[in-house]
Write a protein that holds these residues in place. Structure first.
Motif, PDB file in Angstrom:
ATOM      1  N   ALA A   1       0.866  -1.185   0.000  1.00 36.26           N
ATOM      2  CA  ALA A   1       0.000   0.000   0.000  1.00 36.26           C
ATOM      3  C   ALA A   1       0.896   1.226   0.000  1.00 36.26           C
ATOM      4  N   GLY A   2       0.453   2.271  -0.681  1.00 38.57           N
ATOM      5  CA  GLY A   2       1.211   3.511  -0.777  1.00 38.57           C
ATOM      6  C   GLY A   2       0.624   4.592   0.103  1.00 38.57           C
ATOM      7  N   VAL A   3       1.501   5.451   0.618  1.00 39.88           N
ATOM      8  CA  VAL A   3       1.096   6.567   1.468  1.00 39.88           C
ATOM      9  C   VAL A   3       1.698   7.850   0.897  1.00 39.88           C
ATOM     10  N   GLU A   4       0.866   8.863   0.721  1.00 35.07           N
ATOM     11  CA  GLU A   4       1.301  10.186   0.283  1.00 35.07           C
ATOM     12  C   GLU A   4       0.921  11.199   1.345  1.00 35.07           C
ATOM     13  N   THR A   5       1.850  12.052   1.708  1.00 34.41           N
ATOM     14  CA  THR A   5       1.595  13.102   2.694  1.00 34.41           C
ATOM     15  C   THR A   5       1.958  14.450   2.092  1.00 34.41           C
ATOM     16  N   THR A   6       1.065  15.400   2.254  1.00 37.34           N
ATOM     17  CA  THR A   6       1.278  16.761   1.761  1.00 37.34           C
ATOM     18  C   THR A   6       0.855  17.739   2.849  1.00 37.34           C
ATOM     19  N   PRO A   7       1.533  18.870   2.969  1.00 38.22           N
ATOM     20  CA  PRO A   7       1.147  19.855   3.984  1.00 38.22           C
ATOM     21  C   PRO A   7      -0.114  20.606   3.589  1.00 38.22           C
ATOM     22  N   ILE A   8      -0.882  20.987   4.563  1.00 38.42           N
ATOM     23  CA  ILE A   8      -2.064  21.848   4.328  1.00 38.42           C
ATOM     24  C   ILE A   8      -1.606  23.281   4.560  1.00 38.42           C
ATOM     25  N   LEU A   9      -1.463  24.011   3.485  1.00 39.69           N
ATOM     26  CA  LEU A   9      -0.909  25.351   3.550  1.00 39.69           C
ATOM     27  C   LEU A   9      -2.004  26.385   3.737  1.00 39.69           C
ATOM     28  N   PRO A  10      -1.691  27.512   4.340  1.00 37.38           N
ATOM     29  CA  PRO A  10      -2.662  28.610   4.391  1.00 37.38           C
ATOM     30  C   PRO A  10      -2.923  29.167   3.000  1.00 37.38           C
ATOM     31  N   ASP A  11      -4.029  29.855   2.855  1.00 36.38           N
ATOM     32  CA  ASP A  11      -4.419  30.350   1.538  1.00 36.38           C
ATOM     33  C   ASP A  11      -3.392  31.318   0.968  1.00 36.38           C
ATOM     34  N   SER A  12      -2.762  32.106   1.811  1.00 35.74           N
ATOM     35  CA  SER A  12      -1.790  33.079   1.317  1.00 35.74           C
ATOM     36  C   SER A  12      -0.579  32.389   0.690  1.00 35.74           C
ATOM     37  N   SER A  13      -0.127  31.277   1.301  1.00 35.63           N
ATOM     38  CA  SER A  13       1.022  30.559   0.743  1.00 35.63           C
ATOM     39  C   SER A  13       0.655  29.859  -0.559  1.00 35.63           C
TER      40      SER A  13
END
Length: 483
Positions: free
Chosen positions: A328-340
């Motif tokens: 199984a694969g796992v992908e993680t991405t940051p949740i950025l603020p709208d300004s970024s």
């Protein structure tokens, strides 16, 4: 020497009082059966028998005296253990946490006054080093903190809501660092005061003060360990929340069940950390489990902790009577603020938009109207999907934001200066690409292929006890960057 003599005399008295009756020899047994080979049933009835005889009254008295002497000696040794001695340093009995790498969850430790004094000095030294590493107390820090507070208290702060959110987020970071440093000083004062009130005698008050000092050190030590782990997260987006996507790889139906197991593991790990976990989207499997699932994990340092989980996870277990291997694969991405996210510019010609029906719950709006959106970045091949809202326009904005977050995360991992230099998504859930192995049969082991950290309690790891693996990868990553 006295112990040897004592036990020797006691053993002789016991041996003299016992009279064993043994089985007659095999020659006598054959003669009793007329010289022929006896049957199995007849031999079984002639098993050895033991009898104890104490016909002699003197031997009985000797045995009784020996037993009495043993009991009295045991009682004397027990009373001697609790008797105060000269130059005896008393110790406070405290139950301390052994940490995630220990085999047992709790460990009983005994701390003396000298031990706690030494631990106090060590904790103060570590606290000073960690506070300096964060820059607290320097002129640059004071200037930055003053400017952030002045900007947060300005009258026109909310004229630009996105900028206001950035300012408040930065002020929260500054206050968190200052409050933690203040807690370090407070813990040091409490522990020092408790040690001053504790004396060298065996009074109950002294034991209470020593136990209180040990409890303060225990909490202080946990905070210091957590701060050391946070300082290892030197990434640009490590302090942000994250989004985790788990998808099935090679392995058929078992892979869909493996996705559910990973979702449970990350959910329990996040809950132990105090983070908020929300399932955003999922695709059910044909028979069991789920083909993919997306989670939003909100909390400080969520992306920094789970950033190392990206990759292929391999499971080895017995399934339907056979030893099977599942991926199984796992992908993680940051949740950025709208300004970024808005600061990233992507050409419209590099995007390919697709709309489709979301399906599932929601009535005719999601089953007949194409509300779901899929966007693909053509230079890299990275895609993002959103179908959680009932409006296609809202899903389009969310999908574009997720695509930018993926691009930023991969750009940081590959250390690319421009988006055009990215190589695309490297997560492939297949053999040879795993970052961690989970073996459940014939033995239990969880081993990280990058850091080399391994544990034998696979059940605890799958129940959300991931701190040791996360910390080992962070230290490995920090040393790798240092090299």
């Amino acid at each position: 020497g006295l112990k040897i003599v004592f036990y020797y005399v006691l053993a002789n008295m016991v041996a003299m009082s016992l009279n064993f009756v043994f089985l007659q020899s095999l020659q006598d047994a054959r003669s009793s059966f007329g010289g022929r080979q006896p049957a199995k049933s007849q031999v079984a009835s002639c098993r050895p028998r033991f009898a104890v005889k104490c016909d002699n009254l003197r031997l009985q008295n000797s045995l009784a005296v020996g037993v009495v002497v043993c009991l009295l000696r045991k009682r004397w040794r027990r009373s001697r253990a609790y008797r105060p001695r000269a130059n005896f340093t008393h110790r406070a009995h405290v139950v301390c946490w052994a940490g995630p790498d220990a085999d047992a969850a709790d460990e009983e430790l005994f701390f003396s006054h000298a031990d706690l004094s030494r631990l106090l000095q060590e904790a103060r030294r570590r606290s000073d080093e960690l506070v300096k590493a964060q820059g607290l107390g320097t002129p640059e820090w004071d200037q930055h903190a003053t400017s952030v507070r002045q900007e947060a208290s300005s009258a026109g702060l909310w004229d630009n809501p996105k900028h206001a959110q950035e300012v408040l987020r930065e002020m929260n970071k500054v206050e968190a660092v200052e409050k933690r440093a203040a807690r370090f000083l407070e813990a040091g004062d409490e522990m020092a005061t408790a040690l001053e009130l504790a004396s060298d005698d065996m009074s109950e008050d002294s034991l209470v003060f020593l136990a209180e000092a040990a409890e303060v050190h225990k909490s202080w030590e946990e905070t210091l360990s957590q701060l050391e782990v946070e300082l290892l997260m030197g990434g640009k987006y490590d302090m942000e929340s994250c989004q985790a996507r788990i998808f099935a790889g090679a392995g058929g139906e078992e892979a869909c069940d493996w996705v559910c197991m990973l979702e449970k593991m990350y959910t329990q790990y996040s809950q132990k950390k105090g983070w908020i976990v929300k399932r955003v989207d999922f695709t059910p499997g044909e028979a069991i489990g789920m083909k993919s699932v997306e989670l939003e994990i909100e909390g400080p340092y969520a992306y920094g902790s789970l950033r190392g989980e990206q990759g292929t996870h391999r499971l080895v277990r017995v399934w339907n009577g056979k030893r099977q291997t599942t991926f199984a694969g796992v992908e993680t991405t940051p949740i950025l603020p709208d300004s970024s996210a808005d600061a990233i510019e992507i050409n419209d010609g590099d995007l390919n938009w697709e709309s489709f029906r979301a399906g599932g719950k929601g009535g005719q709006n999601v089953n007949k109207v194409e509300t779901a959106v899929r966007v693909k970045h053509l230079p890299t091949g990275i895609t993002a999907v959103c179908r959680q809202e009932r409006s296609q326009l809202v899903n389009k904005d969310i999908a574009l934001k997720r695509l930018k977050e993926k691009l930023l995360a991969i750009q940081e991992q590959q250390q690319a200066e421009q988006l055009n230099d990215l190589r695309g998504d490297l997560v492939q859930a297949q053999w040879g690409a795993q970052v961690r192995n989970y073996v459940l049969q014939p033995y239990t082991m969880v081993k990280d292929q990058r850091s080399g950290h391994e544990r034998g309690d696979a059940d605890k790891v799958l129940a959300g006890d991931l701190d040791s693996h996360v910390n080992a990868y962070l230290r490995f990553n920090a040393l790798g960057k240092g090299k």
